[in-house]
Design a protein around this motif. Sequence first.
Motif, short mmCIF file in Angstrom:
data_model
loop_
_atom_site.label_atom_id
_atom_site.label_comp_id
_atom_site.label_asym_id
_atom_site.label_seq_id
_atom_site.Cartn_x
_atom_site.Cartn_y
_atom_site.Cartn_z
N ILE A 137 1.86 8.46 4.42
CA ILE A 137 1.02 7.90 5.47
C ILE A 137 1.63 8.06 6.86
CG2 ILE A 137 1.91 5.53 5.45
CD1 ILE A 137 -1.77 6.41 5.33
N CYS A 173 -0.40 -2.82 6.79
CA CYS A 173 -1.65 -2.08 6.62
C CYS A 173 -2.86 -3.00 6.65
CB CYS A 173 -1.66 -1.34 5.28
SG CYS A 173 -0.15 -0.45 4.93
N HIS A 189 -1.86 9.27 8.08
CA HIS A 189 -2.87 8.47 8.78
C HIS A 189 -3.49 9.30 9.90
CE1 HIS A 189 -4.77 5.11 10.79
NE2 HIS A 189 -4.45 4.34 9.76
N HIS A 226 0.54 5.20 -1.02
CA HIS A 226 0.25 5.99 0.18
C HIS A 226 1.56 6.44 0.79
CE1 HIS A 226 -4.10 5.27 0.42
NE2 HIS A 226 -3.83 4.10 -0.14
N LEU A 284 -5.76 12.75 -0.86
CA LEU A 284 -5.57 11.29 -0.97
C LEU A 284 -4.82 11.00 -2.27
CD1 LEU A 284 -8.97 9.83 0.19
CD2 LEU A 284 -6.74 9.32 1.17
N PRO A 285 -3.99 10.01 -2.39
CA PRO A 285 -3.67 9.03 -1.37
C PRO A 285 -2.50 9.39 -0.47
CG PRO A 285 -2.69 8.38 -3.43
CD PRO A 285 -3.35 9.70 -3.67
N CYS A 302 0.83 -1.20 0.00
CA CYS A 302 0.00 0.00 0.00
C CYS A 302 0.86 1.25 0.00
CB CYS A 302 -0.90 -0.01 1.24
SG CYS A 302 -1.54 -1.63 1.65
#
Lengths: 666, 158, 421
Positions: A90, A120, A105, A87, A100-101, A83
Amino acid sequence: MAVEVKNTAPTWLHVAFACLGAAFALIFFWVLLRETTADWRTTQAAFRRLEASVKNPHQLAESARIGGLRQIWLPEIGRVDRCVTCHLGIDDPAFAAAPLPFTSHPGRWLTTHPTDRFGCTTCHDGQGEATDYRNAAHHPQPNVARPMRPTETIDANCGVCHRGLVPPDAPRLAEGRRLIADVGCFSCHEIPGYEGMAFRGPSLDSISYKVRPDWLSGWLKDPKSYLPQSKMGNFRLSSDEIAGLQAFLLTQRAQTPLDSSGIDWNKADTAKGRGLFGELRCVTCHAVNGRGGTMGPELTRIGDKVRRNWLFSYLKDPHRVQPDTPMLRYRLSDEQLRDLTAFLIDEYRSAETGAEPPPATSGDARLIASGQAAFERRGCASCHRVPGVKDPGRIGPSLAGVADRDPDELPYGNNVVRHSTGNYIFLKVLLPDTLGQPSLMPTFGYTPSDAAKIAVALESLRKTDLPASYVVRRPSPTPYQPAGRFGELVTRYRCLSCHSIGGYGGDLSTVPLDRIGSQLQHDYVTTYLLNPGAVRVSIEARMPVFHMLPDEARTIADYFSTVFLDDRMEQYNGTFTPAEAQRGQDLYRQLGCQACHQLGLQGGYVGPELSATGARLKPGWIAAWLTSPETYKPGTLQPDYGLSNTDARALTAYLSTLGRREASAR
Amino acid sequence: MTADRVTVLESPDLTRRRLFALGCASIGAATAGFLLATFRYLVPNVVYEPSRRFDIGPPFAYVPGAATFLPDRRLYIFNGADGFYCISSVCTHLGCNVKRAGPGFECPCHGSRFDENGQVVSGPAPQALAWYALSLSPRNQLIVDLDQVVSPEFRLRV
Amino acid sequence: MRSGVSTSVGQRVLTWLEAVRRSIWRIGWPATDKDRAAAMISSLFLHVHAARVSRHVLKPTYTFALGLIAGILFLVLSVTGLALMLYYVPYPPEAYRSMKDLQFVVTFGIVLRNMHRWSAHAMVFVVFLHMCRVFWTGSYKRPREFNWVVGVLLLLVTLALSFTGYLLPWDQLAFWAITVGTNIAAYAPLVGDQIKYLLLGGHVIGPTTLLRFYVLHCVMLPATMVLLISLHIWRVRKDGLSGGQAQTVPVNEVAGAFPASTKTYGLMALTTRPRVSIEARDANDEVFAWPHLLYRELLVALAVIVAMHVVSLVFMAPLEEIANPTRTPNPAKAPWYFLGLQELVHYSARIGGVIIPTLIVVALLALPYIDRHPAGSGRWFAPERRLANIIFTALVVIAVVLTVIGTLFRGPNWAWVWPWR
């Protein structure tokens, strides 16, 4: 002979050659294009452009400059998560506002669950091996068993590792697990995490003495018609089954009620009964007309249900009938019991209910036998003890690994839902008999929201075993049972139904008793137990009047002040100077304590009233509380003023003067 | 029958020749491309190995003014007055773990000696001990990056 | 003068390069007929062809180049298979993970994997078509009987390769298809269970099975295939293309001796005459393999490769969830080329699974020794062979119909379904 042999190929071959050659070259470019325009490459390019504009992106984000696929490999739990290829922000708070992405978090989840240990998909599900949006199963995808879990049910994955009954920060999971513990699903189903728990409905071995027959059939037909918060579900019994069960149960007469033959019911004074009802604070645990506590059953229509003699006997000594009931045993005279019983039966009944019918003597033997058969078949004995009926064990299927059952082999009835184990569990809990198959499971009448929470809790039951380093199990509190005279009193008056000691007990009172001896003064405790007053005006719940004997109260107070102590509070110097008290009084005004606390008739209603504090509380406790309220009661409304020790001492000095004179006069 | 036959070639048709050339060129280009693609295919894009960037804990876990040896990472972490730095313990001779000897290092296998910066003082080691980049994660953990070799001037100020 | 010096140096370099070139490619690009002939017979790879071939051979409508296409597909499969072997791990559940890696992580992995799978399906289909062609042109008759037998063996090896490869992805499709397939094999009388035990390497499909199938698929069966293909092509060279001659060519046969090749370049034939008769050959009927035959073969190869690439780029080879022995998909289907069998098995396991396949294979192998009538070879649907053609065609149609039923018209519990619903 000279023959002309053409050694060159015909034209159409050259045309075909050129076309196929060109096609071959184009194919190569097509292949190349597909590789170079892969989603993750364009996403990473977008990230690099974004990185330049984010102020002070952290050094960690610079690893994205390396480019290429990024994966988190966790062989211990068999996960490969890619992921982080897309991402990219994150783990970097600098990207909190990024689109996004790349958004970082939310919350503190990555602090407690760093990606290099959990990946994840442990929490979010989805196909971690994939490197594009669709195949990562952000939405349900064919041939992916676990697509990404929507945030509404993500608690279920918390529960795979956190196996205790109250996992932190997972409210739906905690509530679901509590609901399961409350109703006792584990009586019929084996559920991992609930081993050793035994749910017992009331024993039915003497039910013939207890209930009116007309009530019993109504109850069997639909328990919630009598008691909306009943834990017993609706078993959807046929009228034959109900008739049989009623006949069978009315033969149960193991324990005769206590002798009440000397009671003259004509002399019962329901007005006094009403007074007693208020004094004993029954509504703390038993609701009437929709208001009151839920620890015990609602009494709104108790007069429809029980026989008078039984109720008298029960109120006299509940522990004789139900040894493990949370209800305490008051100290009442027979006349008081008579009045109370009469009040309850007369006051709380429906208008249509007539006089109590005489007890049944005999019944149709065949009907009784069919009733016993129904009793066994429907698994009643899993929750209710009846002599002569052996424990059937768990008649429902085991729920171990239920979340990993094949969704395509589960029934969904006529419900149009996506085939998933979560949806199946939800439907089964909510409406067990609508799934197209006959079902023995009762209808519990949950709201969809509660059914969803139970489904979340059950969805954490997976087949795969985790390495021990990942499993979190909170130890259950060890039962607390004091010995000696104090222990007898605790058992009789059921203190632990409402109070907790060492984490064990009830939470109706928000005051754990662990250091109560250092909080309350000895004499105050004695007086209070004999006549509990209102300390907090705004709280409805009150400690009942136990009608305790004075030496019982003293025993309890003695035990408190010798055992339930806090050393630091005990060592506090409780001798104050008048100057300190004066400074304290000034501080009381300056800090605006009167906004929440009463002195005499003036002040606010939020906190306890303070005019008797000097007689009630010990100075060590007052000082500790004022210095750091959050330590003793997390989430309290009492502000932390950041008081210095001197100021806290001054306030304590002042408060310790309040009500002192009345106390010394006693 | 088997004598060399003088072949009478037709006069070259330019279109045919062009078509043939186009075909050959396309196939040649595509083949070359596919060969390169095959080579690229063979280069792994991900490796199933422990990450080359990893977290070694918070800065306060390291005693100031001292060196901490991480045996499973084969690193010496120094918390110096001017900052953190990290030296590999892998001897550049044949790969044994060097030990601390005074301010410097000594390899027990063949006696290579290194100074406090990992430079070779004596012995068979051909080059200095590697210095790796240290950085701080957003959660204030020290991160070592084995793919980034730095010079002995490197310090991470925390 | 100066240019003369540089030309001479340049020329010397060119001459030297030319010498290097000549040491490798002795003939170079052929310009004369002699060179064209020499290019074929002195090359390691090219001397599978004769130097000259009959003009009729160039017509695509005789063989449709099916044998060549099958051979090219085998080459494609070998190359792609070799490449895939560098990432594939033959141990469950790593096998499935490595398939996912090929799909998501490896550059061009998807294309290679798809190519391999679609080429495999194509090869089974083409081999089947090739067999039909050979039958319908009567090209199994004398002297080509044994080549037909080799061809049938090649068909079986192709099916075996496809079957063993089917398990390797270790997904639900693979696992259950092989479950069905090995269970059909277990119905063989006397030795059925032992066969299954050998294939599975135990009683259940597990890591041992995967390893066996992997070695069979990557080493043993390809080696067998290469051997049989070599033999097959050798035979074709020796016996010539059945449709490549005019029909009036007498066969030079003396009792007890093999018929002699009528080619001047065939060096390995025994004759009873001092000289080989070559009058039967018509020079006008022959052309040099270079460039005519080779160019056409190159085009066929290109067409096959381009077509397989297009199919691989457009259609994804299936990959379902990881193999789960506790969860049977319903229906569980064998690979498509066995679905006709599975349909028969549905009616009777013994008859459908054992007797009929055995009969078919035995009949195929024995065919050229049963049908000894020499007439009708070399032409499509020769009228002399009407009965044989009718029987064969009927069987082919039945096989196709059964396969189509098994593929499209069978749903859960093997119940009849209409595929458009």
